[in-house]
Design an enzyme around this catalytic site. Sequence first.
Site: not given
Ligand code: ADP
Length: 218
Positions: A15, A90, A129, A131, A142
């Site tokens: 994404k 999400r 990755r 992170r 996740r």
């Molecule tokens: P990925 O797509 O690899 O999970 P992101 O950077 O999108 O990575 O998200 C990392 C973390 O940030 C998630 O596991 C969650 O804890 C938090 N997060 C991101 N976006 C949201 C959201 N829309 N609602 C709730 N938590 C979020």
Amino acid sequence: MGMDLVLLGPPGSGKGTQAAILSQKYRIPAISTGDVLRAQVEAGTPLGQRVKAYIDRGELVPDSLVVDLIQHRLSDPDTQQGFILDGFPRTVPQAQALDSMLAALDRPLDAVLYLQVDPQAVRERLGQRHRGDDLQGVIDHRLDVFLQQTAPLISYYQAQGKLKLIDGAQPPEAVAASIDEVIRPLAVPSFGEASFGHKPNVSQVVSDENTKENGSNA
Ligand code: ADP
């Protein structure tokens, strides 16, 4: 009015990569809730301190928090020509909140791009990755969270007729090309209006894309 897009897909589906490409191409901001939340954690703000534990465990942060965050962000003037949401919504409540925000602004979403990648491929990508939340146990969690809380958005947006399936297993440039095919018809100004059409239901005659078939689609 702009091009308002959501990128949906499991963690590691690409994404962020596609959001950056789209942002450049259409000159609209890519808004990643993950990036915004991580920036808060790094800056050590009170918000950051609150969300760190969720992120580290691979849990979603509370809906109200990200909804507020997005609401503020979408009021920034740079979103007037459109935006790409990466990682939001999400959950179904987040999607409902987004719908009402956008309804109030009279600018419904143009499309939701779902990047399809199978879970094993995603695990491998994330394992490469570096992170903090890309540890195997957290990755698996996740993915579970995605299946339980985010996957219902697939039918949510399908019911709205907004869902566009994209094969996310391809190399990034090929994914971008697939997205382009889906997006381009949406970006065609409707009858002289210098805007992206929000009501693209009038069927458009696209002759160049299907010439390999038999071209007999009326
Ligand atoms: P990925 O797509 O690899 O999970 P992101 O950077 O999108 O990575 O998200 C990392 C973390 O940030 C998630 O596991 C969650 O804890 C938090 N997060 C991101 N976006 C949201 C959201 N829309 N609602 C709730 N938590 C979020």
